[in-house]
Motif scaffolding. Structure first.
Motif, PDB file in Angstrom:
ATOM      1  N   GLY A   1       2.951  -2.138  -0.522  1.00 40.98           N
ATOM      2  CA  GLY A   1       2.147  -1.339  -1.295  1.00 40.98           C
ATOM      3  C   GLY A   1       0.707  -1.247  -1.346  1.00 40.98           C
ATOM      4  N   GLY A   2       0.373  -2.038  -0.123  1.00 38.10           N
ATOM      5  CA  GLY A   2      -1.249  -2.104   0.102  1.00 38.10           C
ATOM      6  C   GLY A   2      -1.601  -0.815   0.752  1.00 38.10           C
ATOM      7  N   GLY A   3      -2.844  -0.623   1.065  1.00 39.21           N
ATOM      8  CA  GLY A   3      -3.235   0.806   1.570  1.00 39.21           C
ATOM      9  C   GLY A   3      -4.947   0.727   1.345  1.00 39.21           C
ATOM     10  N   LEU A   4      -5.313   2.199   1.689  1.00 38.33           N
ATOM     11  CA  LEU A   4      -6.788   2.544   1.607  1.00 38.33           C
ATOM     12  C   LEU A   4      -6.856   3.239   0.399  1.00 38.33           C
ATOM     13  N   VAL A   5      -7.732   2.816  -0.619  1.00 39.92           N
ATOM     14  CA  VAL A   5      -8.085   3.782  -1.848  1.00 39.92           C
ATOM     15  C   VAL A   5      -9.738   3.728  -1.970  1.00 39.92           C
TER      16      VAL A   5
ATOM     17  N   VAL B   1      -5.286  -4.486   1.389  1.00 42.77           N
ATOM     18  CA  VAL B   1      -5.946  -3.576   0.171  1.00 42.77           C
ATOM     19  C   VAL B   1      -7.359  -3.353   0.778  1.00 42.77           C
ATOM     20  N   THR B   2      -7.580  -2.113   0.907  1.00 42.45           N
ATOM     21  CA  THR B   2      -8.998  -1.777   1.312  1.00 42.45           C
ATOM     22  C   THR B   2      -9.525  -0.719   0.268  1.00 42.45           C
ATOM     23  N   VAL B   3     -10.805  -1.194  -0.286  1.00 41.45           N
ATOM     24  CA  VAL B   3     -11.200  -0.114  -1.395  1.00 41.45           C
ATOM     25  C   VAL B   3     -12.673   0.326  -0.599  1.00 41.45           C
ATOM     26  N   SER B   4     -12.845   1.528  -0.709  1.00 45.70           N
ATOM     27  CA  SER B   4     -13.873   2.316   0.020  1.00 45.70           C
ATOM     28  C   SER B   4     -14.958   2.595  -1.045  1.00 45.70           C
ATOM     29  N   SER B   5     -16.323   2.681  -0.723  1.00 49.98           N
ATOM     30  CA  SER B   5     -17.375   2.751  -1.917  1.00 49.98           C
ATOM     31  C   SER B   5     -17.575   4.376  -1.786  1.00 49.98           C
TER      32      SER B   5
END
Length: 122
Positions: free
Chosen positions: A8-12, A118-122
């Motif tokens: 379920g991980g990914g880029l959001v 899990v990667t969270v972009s600003s």
């Protein structure tokens, strides 16, 4: 033997949501607690949340309380981590773990999954 597989991980984007799953197999009755931990580059692995198979009692790190929710489906031997209002500082590899006692420390869990990014972009 207990085997754990995260997904379920990914880029959001910041402020978005993501739901992680952890499927357990093997001798799952040998453990009582399922935990979620995360590890960012150059950082120590840190506690995120935990839940008991029986009763569903939960614990959360202060940094995620009110934003993350841990739950479980005993019939499917699966634990979930719903992550809302994500922040860039939530970026890490997320691991699920199994133990026999409530704990916020890595060393007190007996089994670990491979992790999901899990990667969270600003």
């Amino acid at each position: 033997q207990v085997q754990l597989v995260e997904s379920g991980g990914g880029l959001v984007q910041a402020g978005g949501s993501l739901r992680l799953s952890c499927a357990a197999s093997g001798r799952t009755f040998s453990t009582n607690i399922m935990g979620w931990f995360r590890q960012a580059p150059g950082k120590e692995r840190e506690f995120v949340a935990a839940i008991s198979w029986r009763g569903g009692s939960t614990m959360y790190a202060d940094s995620v309380k009110g934003r993350f929710t841990v739950s479980r489906d005993n019939a499917k031997n699966t634990v979930y981590l719903q992550m809302n209002t994500l922040k860039p500082e939530d970026t890490a590899v997320y691991y699920c773990a199994a133990g026999h006692r409530y704990s916020r420390t890595v060393g007190e869990y007996d089994y670990w999954g491979q992790g999901t990014q899990v990667t969270v972009s600003s």
